[in-house]
Design a protein around this motif. Structure first.
Motif, mmCIF file in Angstrom:
data_model
loop_
_atom_site.group_PDB
_atom_site.id
_atom_site.type_symbol
_atom_site.label_atom_id
_atom_site.label_comp_id
_atom_site.label_asym_id
_atom_site.label_seq_id
_atom_site.Cartn_x
_atom_site.Cartn_y
_atom_site.Cartn_z
ATOM 1 N N MET A 181 0.822 -1.188 0.000
ATOM 2 C CA MET A 181 0.000 0.000 0.000
ATOM 3 C C MET A 181 0.873 1.261 0.000
ATOM 4 O O MET A 181 0.572 2.211 -0.700
ATOM 5 C CB MET A 181 -0.898 -0.040 1.242
ATOM 6 C CG MET A 181 -1.914 1.023 1.274
ATOM 7 S SD MET A 181 -3.127 0.660 0.034
ATOM 8 C CE MET A 181 -4.324 1.856 0.417
ATOM 9 N N LYS A 182 1.948 1.217 0.782
ATOM 10 C CA LYS A 182 2.835 2.360 0.857
ATOM 11 C C LYS A 182 3.510 2.618 -0.491
ATOM 12 O O LYS A 182 3.614 3.768 -0.935
ATOM 13 C CB LYS A 182 3.881 2.095 1.941
ATOM 14 C CG LYS A 182 4.691 3.276 2.342
ATOM 15 C CD LYS A 182 5.604 2.878 3.487
ATOM 16 C CE LYS A 182 6.286 4.055 4.095
ATOM 17 N NZ LYS A 182 7.158 3.664 5.195
ATOM 18 N N ASN A 183 3.944 1.566 -1.141
ATOM 19 C CA ASN A 183 4.578 1.715 -2.458
ATOM 20 C C ASN A 183 3.578 2.173 -3.510
ATOM 21 O O ASN A 183 3.932 2.936 -4.409
ATOM 22 C CB ASN A 183 5.237 0.409 -2.886
ATOM 23 C CG ASN A 183 6.507 0.134 -2.106
ATOM 24 O OD1 ASN A 183 7.149 1.060 -1.623
ATOM 25 N ND2 ASN A 183 6.847 -1.128 -1.960
ATOM 26 N N ALA A 184 2.340 1.729 -3.413
ATOM 27 C CA ALA A 184 1.319 2.166 -4.363
ATOM 28 C C ALA A 184 1.076 3.664 -4.225
ATOM 29 O O ALA A 184 0.949 4.377 -5.228
ATOM 30 C CB ALA A 184 0.027 1.390 -4.139
ATOM 31 N N PHE A 185 1.010 4.157 -2.999
ATOM 32 C CA PHE A 185 0.820 5.595 -2.786
ATOM 33 C C PHE A 185 2.039 6.368 -3.272
ATOM 34 O O PHE A 185 1.902 7.440 -3.866
ATOM 35 C CB PHE A 185 0.564 5.879 -1.303
ATOM 36 C CG PHE A 185 0.308 7.326 -1.030
ATOM 37 C CD1 PHE A 185 -0.872 7.921 -1.446
ATOM 38 C CD2 PHE A 185 1.243 8.096 -0.371
ATOM 39 C CE1 PHE A 185 -1.113 9.263 -1.210
ATOM 40 C CE2 PHE A 185 1.017 9.436 -0.121
ATOM 41 C CZ PHE A 185 -0.177 10.021 -0.544
#
Length: 127
Positions: free
Chosen positions: A1-5
């Motif tokens: 999720m962090k990498n997607a953001f």
């Protein structure tokens, strides 16, 4: 999720001083709308909030940077005044008799010899 953001925010403009002002104005308009019970205040707050989001997620970084620069240039005199008001207890601002530029001197130093940082004119002042 962090990498997607992180991927989503790549090459986006982000947050700056103008966004902060618009967000605070939106919050204050929302409070006024809830106090007065008028829908126009809340709609104005919503418009400002959409402007904040548009600016933060914009990919046109050059345009947003120009907008923020124009805003900072517009409020520069206000910031200068706020700094003077903050420093009034410890410093005294004097004008050069030659070029009329302002210099900041420490209070309570007595009679001092001042060299203007702009025109290098030397004069004496009591502070």
């Amino acid at each position: 999720m962090k990498n997607a953001f992180r991927r989503f925010m790549a090459n986006r403009y982000g947050w700056d001083e103008l966004n902060t002002l618009l967000f605070i104005a939106s919050f204050l308009l929302r409070l006024a709308g809830s106090h007065y019970g008028n829908g126009y205040w809340s709609r104005g707050a919503l418009v400002l909030l959409f402007m904040v989001l548009f600016r933060a997620y914009s990919r046109e970084r050059g345009k947003r940077r120009k907008e923020n620069g124009a805003f900072l240039n517009a409020i520069r005199p206000l910031r200068r005044l706020m700094r003077r008001l903050k420093d009034v207890r410890h410093y005294r601002y004097v004008h050069c008799p030659s070029c009329n530029k302002t210099a900041r001197l420490p209070r309570g130093a007595g009679k001092v010899k001042v060299t203007c940082p702009y025109c290098h004119f030397v004069y004496e002042r009591r502070v």
